[in-house]
Design an enzyme around this catalytic site. Structure first.
Site, PDB file in Angstrom:
ATOM      1  N   LYS A 177       0.813  -1.221   0.000  1.00  0.00           N
ATOM      2  CA  LYS A 177       0.000   0.000   0.000  1.00  0.00           C
ATOM      3  C   LYS A 177       0.845   1.269   0.000  1.00  0.00           C
ATOM      4  O   LYS A 177       0.477   2.270  -0.606  1.00  0.00           O
ATOM      5  CB  LYS A 177      -0.952  -0.021   1.192  1.00  0.00           C
ATOM      6  N   GLY A 207      -9.185  -7.060   2.778  1.00  0.00           N
ATOM      7  CA  GLY A 207     -10.303  -7.763   3.379  1.00  0.00           C
ATOM      8  C   GLY A 207     -10.568  -7.410   4.820  1.00  0.00           C
ATOM      9  O   GLY A 207     -11.176  -8.180   5.557  1.00  0.00           O
ATOM     10  N   GLY A 208     -10.094  -6.235   5.265  1.00  0.00           N
ATOM     11  CA  GLY A 208     -10.320  -5.825   6.644  1.00  0.00           C
ATOM     12  C   GLY A 208      -9.352  -6.417   7.640  1.00  0.00           C
ATOM     13  O   GLY A 208      -9.440  -6.145   8.837  1.00  0.00           O
ATOM     14  N   HIS A 243     -17.427   4.576   0.395  1.00  0.00           N
ATOM     15  CA  HIS A 243     -16.440   3.689  -0.222  1.00  0.00           C
ATOM     16  C   HIS A 243     -16.941   3.397  -1.636  1.00  0.00           C
ATOM     17  O   HIS A 243     -17.887   2.641  -1.826  1.00  0.00           O
ATOM     18  CB  HIS A 243     -16.323   2.406   0.601  1.00  0.00           C
ATOM     19  N   GLU A 260     -10.085   1.425  -5.609  1.00  0.00           N
ATOM     20  CA  GLU A 260     -10.985   1.824  -4.530  1.00  0.00           C
ATOM     21  C   GLU A 260     -10.680   3.252  -4.086  1.00  0.00           C
ATOM     22  O   GLU A 260      -9.510   3.627  -3.914  1.00  0.00           O
ATOM     23  CB  GLU A 260     -10.861   0.858  -3.353  1.00  0.00           C
ATOM     24  N   ARG A 283      -7.290  -8.205  -8.604  1.00  0.00           N
ATOM     25  CA  ARG A 283      -8.003  -9.473  -8.785  1.00  0.00           C
ATOM     26  C   ARG A 283      -9.454  -9.181  -9.086  1.00  0.00           C
ATOM     27  O   ARG A 283      -9.883  -8.019  -9.098  1.00  0.00           O
ATOM     28  CB  ARG A 283      -7.923 -10.302  -7.498  1.00  0.00           C
TER      29      ARG A 283
END
Length: 714
Positions: free
Chosen positions: A144, A192-193, A236, A303, A321
């Protein structure tokens, strides 16, 4: 500039990094593919592969021997023990199976190895097509901190934060202070959190950082984190992009994934509500810029964090993906993105140019999970004793990897299915979603279906006023306790008495005296009317009702607290492979689907489901361990799982709220805390042990008090 003219400019992009593009001369035909995944995404990929005439190979762990994706595949191979590290994450093993089974390609689905740079490189070295982006794109976007630097250089708006290499506590605390609280702590790898925590104040920063690091290390084998300014209640919004080996890149518009719990999405829609056409075009343009900056090939999602008031947006991350929610994009663009993946991986150009991609209508996707919304959405494991789904159609998709009789495993994600609907506009789609959710009936493990129904009926959700804190903001309305209405209690009682009559008829048919009044005259009394009292537990409360059997058909029913009896009658019969109750009461007819078990009655109505059980006596309901400790004397496992860490040892003195142990379940970690002050008297768990729900893990006693000690008499 119009959306279509912007699209023409963006339909061809010059990649900043050279790629080993495939041209028509080196097109590779994919005849057989290994799907390196499980559950609904494995089944989803296989459906498209079969449509294209591609043979499919499945892999499975010991826990998935009889899974739906194994049954669906042309071939299937066992790859190890249930934990994903010992099965679905075994890169070399999967490559070996692909080779020996003659596969030209591997499709990773989402999760597991789908964003694993080493696996993508290993596929390339093994001359196997990885149905996904180039390894360098996965690497650049998977880290990131690196991705944000690349995006900033490409002119994509990036949110304020710290993405540096210095991971010392002192440096991170200093940067958090500089950014200003609240601060989002994120694992540098993964998604995925997982490895994600929010520190709202400086005092909780260290504890939240430790939790994020521990989960990141467990999930991604790397505990490095980055810090971001936490935008309170943002939206989001993400954009679906697609690139090919010929330099083409397009976007397929955006999705709104704002409504989340535990930083994980729960319902998605496309297009995003309440956006102007100019903002929609800007989001698409920025997403294509992001894809071009890393030479992207295949399906990906960019995102963004969108301020719901000012509508300014910033890059958050890129998922290299196929996304779980890709189906809503397929519904509104009339595409099959998995088919696009196969064609692009084989060397073909994108099937459509930007100007050929149009929005049509609106789509919603609801993720149906085995979880307890009332208990902070705690994930659950357990059997699917009964499973009835909506009927698929052109406007309704049910994507799942389980069947009735299967079990939601403690080792993997607890998602049971995805329900996707399409409508001519948002209102039409939302009405369809509510109708179809009511037809999703499950018995055996708690689910979030009723919560999703309530969410879809909430006025602010109907208006499209969504944000990432939506559930917490409306917690009392969405998660508050709801007593069953009287008419629902009456239906539950009617099911019991009608079912008794049906069972009596069956017994009569099987007996040597089918005309015996002991079978045919259930409820009849010679000199008076039979009156029966019923008591059920529904949720957290006990409900009661009194039933008077009439001389002819029907009953008089009074629910406890009601002023009058209602004249009630009905039938219980099979309809479309479901047991259906038709109930006549109060000059109206109501219908419900019914599931009856030896101890419970399950009612499925248009407004949600209800479970009525015979109350459990208090002496059985107390949490009792082998020494007789109850309530605050013990800490129990809130779900089935694997013990990841034990913080205490015998004799330790703890305060209320101190961490005792960590349980890993469904790819998430849960810290269990001391229920009160005390001293550790007994520990019933060890690291690596599988434990069941409500198993007593730790027993406490008062500090300094020996077990069995009798206090001095006064």
């Amino acid at each position: 500039m119009t959306l279509k003219s912007r699209g023409k400019l963006l339909s061809k992009c010059v990649f900043l990094q050279t790629q080993p593009w495939r041209s028509a001369s080196n097109y590779v035909q994919i005849r057989k593919v290994l799907v390196a995944n499980r559950g609904e995404i494995a089944c989803r990929v296989m459906r498209t592969a079969k449509k294209l005439g591609i043979q499919t190979v499945a892999v499975y762990s010991d826990a998935d021997t009889s899974a739906a994706h194994v049954e669906m595949a042309d071939e299937a191979y066992n790859i190890g023990l249930p934990p994903s590290q010992e099965s679905y994450l075994r890169r070399e093993k999967i490559i070996d199976i692909a080779k020996c089974s003659g596969c030209q390609a591997i499709h990773p689905g989402y999760g597991f190895l789908s964003e694993n740079t080493e696996f993508a490189e290993l596929c390339h070295k093994s001359d196997i097509i990885f149905v996904g982006p180039p390894a360098n794109a996965i690497r650049d976007m998977g880290i990131k901190s690196a991705s944000k630097s690349i995006m900033s250089a490409a002119g994509v708006p990036v949110i304020e934060g710290y993405h540096g290499d210095d991971q010392s506590m002192a440096k991170l605390k200093q940067e958090a202070e500089n950014i200003g609280f609240p601060v989002m702590i994120k694992a540098v790898l993964g998604g995925g959190g997982k490895g994600m925590r929010v520190a709202f104040t400086a005092s909780e920063f260290e504890s939240q950082l430790e939790l994020a690091r521990h989960e990141a290390l467990k999930s991604f084998a790397d505990q490095a984190v980055l810090l971001e300014k936490f935008v309170v209640e943002p939206r989001h919004v993400e954009v679906q992009i697609f690139g090919d080996h010929h330099g083409n890149c397009v976007h397929l518009f955006e999705r709104d994934c704002s409504v989340q719990r535990r930083h994980q999405k729960i319902i998605e829609e496309a297009p995003a509500p309440n956006l102007s056409e100019s903002l929609r075009a800007e989001l698409g343009e920025s997403a294509v810029k992001a894809a071009c900056a890393v030479g992207y090939v295949g399906a990906g999602t960019v995102e963004f964090i969108l301020d719901r008031h000012s509508h300014t947006f910033h890059f958050m991350e890129m998922n290299t993906r196929l996304q779980v929610e890709h189906a809503v994009t397929e519904m509104v663009t009339n595409t099959d993105l998995v088919e696009w993946q196969f064609r692009v991986a084989a060397g073909e150009k994108l099937p459509l140019t930007q100007e050929e991609i149009y929005l049509r209508g609106h789509a919603f996707e609801a993720r149906i999970y085995a979880e307890s919304p009332s208990n902070n959405f705690m994930p659950l494991a357990g059997p699917l004793h009964y499973l009835a789904t909506p009927v698929p159609s052109a406007d309704v998709r049910v994507e799942t990897g389980v069947r009735q009789g299967d079990e939601v495993s403690v080792y993997y994600d607890p998602m049971i299915a995805k329900l996707i609907v399409w409508g001519k506009d948002r209102t039409d789609a939302l009405i369809k979603m509510r109708t179809q959710l009511a037809d999703y009936n499950i018995v055996g493990v708690d689910t979030n279906v009723d919560f999703l129904l309530d969410l879809c009926k909430h006025s602010e959700f109907i208006s499209g006023n969504v944000h990432t804190n939506f559930i917490e903001h409306h917690r009392s309305e969405l998660l508050g306790h709801k007593s069953p209405p009287d008419h629902i209690v009456i239906q539950a009682v009617l099911v019991v008495v009608l079912n008794e009559q049906l069972e009596a008829q069956k017994a009569a048919s099987a007996s040597q005296d089918p005309f015996s009044p002991f079978f045919s005259e259930i409820g009849m009394r010679l000199n008076h009317l039979l009156v029966r009292d019923f008591s059920f537990r529904c949720g957290k409360e006990v409900v009661t009702a009194q039933v008077t059997y009439k001389k002819r058909e029907g009953f008089l029913v009074r629910v406890s607290g009601a002023e009058e009896q209602l004249d009630v009658s009905g039938t219980l019969s099979m309809s479309n492979n479901r047991l259906e109750l038709i109930c006549h009461m109060d000059k109206k007819v109501v219908k419900s689907h019914v599931v009856i078990t030896p101890t419970d009655v399950h009612l499925f109505t248009r407004d949600g489901s209800y479970q009525f059980s015979l109350p459990v006596p208090k002496f059985k309901s107390a949490e009792i361990d082998d020494a007789g400790a109850t309530g605050g004397d013990v800490a129990v496992a809130p779900m089935p799982g694997v013990v990841e860490k034990v913080y205490v040892k015998l004799g330790d003195v703890v305060k209320a709220g101190d961490p005792l142990f960590i349980i890993t379940a469904m790819k998430m970690e849960y810290v269990i805390h001391a229920p009160r002050d005390g001293q550790i008297e007994k520990i019933n768990c060890s690291v690596g042990e599988n434990v069941s729900k409500n198993a007593v893990m730790v027993k406490l006693r008062e500090e300094g008090k020996d077990r069995g000690e009798v206090p001095n008499a006064v």
